[in-house]
Design an enzyme around this catalytic site. Structure first.
Site, PDB file in Angstrom:
ATOM      1  N   THR A 197       0.827  -1.136  -0.008  1.00 34.08           N
ATOM      2  CA  THR A 197      -0.008   0.174  -0.235  1.00 34.08           C
ATOM      3  C   THR A 197       0.997   1.279  -0.222  1.00 34.08           C
ATOM      4  O   THR A 197       2.023   1.013   0.520  1.00 34.08           O
ATOM      5  CB  THR A 197      -0.876   0.056   1.193  1.00 34.08           C
ATOM      6  OG1 THR A 197      -1.925   1.090   1.156  1.00 34.08           O
ATOM      7  CG2 THR A 197      -0.201   0.160   2.503  1.00 34.08           C
ATOM      8  N   HIS A 198       0.197   2.406  -0.337  1.00 33.56           N
ATOM      9  CA  HIS A 198       1.069   3.423  -0.479  1.00 33.56           C
ATOM     10  C   HIS A 198       0.206   4.558   0.375  1.00 33.56           C
ATOM     11  O   HIS A 198       0.243   5.643   0.553  1.00 33.56           O
ATOM     12  CB  HIS A 198       0.946   4.256  -1.867  1.00 33.56           C
ATOM     13  CG  HIS A 198       1.925   3.601  -2.912  1.00 33.56           C
ATOM     14  ND1 HIS A 198       3.333   3.731  -2.691  1.00 33.56           N
ATOM     15  CD2 HIS A 198       2.030   2.588  -3.707  1.00 33.56           C
ATOM     16  CE1 HIS A 198       3.962   2.981  -3.766  1.00 33.56           C
ATOM     17  NE2 HIS A 198       3.045   2.292  -4.028  1.00 33.56           N
ATOM     18  N   ASP A 231      -8.060  -3.967   0.261  1.00 33.86           N
ATOM     19  CA  ASP A 231      -8.783  -3.214  -0.653  1.00 33.86           C
ATOM     20  C   ASP A 231      -9.856  -2.953   0.248  1.00 33.86           C
ATOM     21  O   ASP A 231     -10.716  -3.890   0.849  1.00 33.86           O
ATOM     22  CB  ASP A 231      -9.172  -3.712  -1.984  1.00 33.86           C
ATOM     23  CG  ASP A 231      -9.573  -2.454  -2.890  1.00 33.86           C
ATOM     24  OD1 ASP A 231      -8.643  -1.810  -3.369  1.00 33.86           O
ATOM     25  OD2 ASP A 231     -10.565  -2.570  -3.261  1.00 33.86           O
ATOM     26  N   GLY A 284      -9.176   9.076   5.112  1.00 36.85           N
ATOM     27  CA  GLY A 284     -10.508   9.007   4.191  1.00 36.85           C
ATOM     28  C   GLY A 284     -11.854   9.411   5.094  1.00 36.85           C
ATOM     29  O   GLY A 284     -11.878  10.535   5.218  1.00 36.85           O
ATOM     30  N   TYR A 285     -12.760   8.594   5.081  1.00 37.35           N
ATOM     31  CA  TYR A 285     -14.115   9.025   5.255  1.00 37.35           C
ATOM     32  C   TYR A 285     -14.099   8.995   6.784  1.00 37.35           C
ATOM     33  O   TYR A 285     -15.238   9.111   7.324  1.00 37.35           O
ATOM     34  CB  TYR A 285     -15.237   8.010   4.760  1.00 37.35           C
ATOM     35  CG  TYR A 285     -15.039   8.236   3.291  1.00 37.35           C
ATOM     36  CD1 TYR A 285     -15.614   9.053   2.438  1.00 37.35           C
ATOM     37  CD2 TYR A 285     -14.460   7.283   2.410  1.00 37.35           C
ATOM     38  CE1 TYR A 285     -15.833   9.255   1.083  1.00 37.35           C
ATOM     39  CE2 TYR A 285     -14.468   7.376   0.887  1.00 37.35           C
ATOM     40  CZ  TYR A 285     -15.047   8.175   0.242  1.00 37.35           C
ATOM     41  OH  TYR A 285     -15.030   8.318  -0.858  1.00 37.35           O
ATOM     42  N   ASP A 286     -13.091   8.614   7.453  1.00 36.81           N
ATOM     43  CA  ASP A 286     -13.121   8.682   8.943  1.00 36.81           C
ATOM     44  C   ASP A 286     -14.131   9.550   9.755  1.00 36.81           C
ATOM     45  O   ASP A 286     -14.827   9.470  10.711  1.00 36.81           O
ATOM     46  CB  ASP A 286     -11.828   8.445   9.546  1.00 36.81           C
ATOM     47  CG  ASP A 286     -10.990   6.955   9.629  1.00 36.81           C
ATOM     48  OD1 ASP A 286     -11.922   6.161   9.349  1.00 36.81           O
ATOM     49  OD2 ASP A 286     -10.060   6.965  10.114  1.00 36.81           O
ATOM     50  N   LYS A 297     -10.612   3.108  17.134  1.00 40.54           N
ATOM     51  CA  LYS A 297     -10.918   2.611  15.961  1.00 40.54           C
ATOM     52  C   LYS A 297     -10.205   1.378  15.620  1.00 40.54           C
ATOM     53  O   LYS A 297     -10.661   0.449  14.947  1.00 40.54           O
ATOM     54  CB  LYS A 297     -10.419   3.674  14.677  1.00 40.54           C
ATOM     55  CG  LYS A 297     -10.791   3.100  13.181  1.00 40.54           C
ATOM     56  CD  LYS A 297     -10.343   3.937  12.340  1.00 40.54           C
ATOM     57  CE  LYS A 297     -10.515   3.338  10.995  1.00 40.54           C
ATOM     58  NZ  LYS A 297      -9.544   4.155   9.946  1.00 40.54           N
TER      59      LYS A 297
END
Ligand code: IMP
Length: 190
Positions: A8-9, A69, A149-151, A170
């Protein structure tokens, strides 16, 4: 197993994966540390994308490789952004623009049910797969600063706070934590 490549990046994902495995005697090597770029995510499912990310590095280094993913599926949007979560706002999307787009697509709708999904592939001689899912809802506003992200928008079921506001908690309850738990047991045996 003494080495594990994490394909992952995404710094947020890498941080969570490293933290989850911090008590394992395994050296974690990221795609960035290898100076590798990422393959195009052409898959139509999380599994296909996770597998192609893992294979891209495993075929080259022959070191066990893990790829995640993941995506956010919003019920009233028929499961969008789903596998397109990273690019919801287009090819130049940022976390911020994706969040703004999601909020504007939902407007004031009261049905804000959503779920986060993580599909983890561990590729060595065998393909191991693990899936983690967490149901919840999308907040009306961005709240909290931690995570990625959507956190700042996702409130897991049973909580009144977003993943961002829950901060290090989390790490124990997330879709990724659920998927990593099974993979950790496999790594311990390899
Ligand atoms: P991909 O798995 O690299 O295709 O990207 C997944 C995308 O889903 C990320 O770029 C984030 O936008 C989102 N995502 C996945 N997992 C999480 C999470 O734990 N928190 C917030 N957003 C996430």
């Amino acid at each position: 197993m003494d080495k594990l490549i994490v394909a992952t990046h995404n710094r947020g994902k890498l941080r969570e994966i490293k933290q989850f495995f911090c008590d394992l005697p395994v050296k974690i090597i990221s795609a960035d540390e290898l100076g590798e770029d990422s393959p195009r995510e052409t898959g139509k499912t999380y599994r296909e994308n996770a597998l192609l990310k893992a294979r891209y590095l495993y075929d080259k280094y022959r070191i066990p490789t893990l790829a995640d993913d993941s995506g956010l599926e919003v019920k009233i949007l028929n499961g969008l952004p789903g596998v397109y979560s990273a690019r919801f706002d287009g090819p130049k999307a940022t976390y911020e623009s994706n969040n703004i787009k999601l909020l504007s697509r939902l407007g004031n709708k009261s049905d804000r049910r959503a779920k986060f999904i993580s599909v983890i592939i561990l590729l060595s001689d065998t393909i191991y797969q693990s899936i983690g899912k967490v149901s919840g809802r999308i907040a009306y506003n961005l709240s909290g600063v931690s995570g990625f992200g959507y956190d700042p928008l996702f409130i897991p079921l049973g909580y009144q706070k977003t993943y961002s506001e829950l901060a290090c908690k989390k790490q124990f309850i997330s879709h990724r934590a659920i998927a990593l738990k099974k993979i950790k047991k496999i790594i311990e045996k390899l």
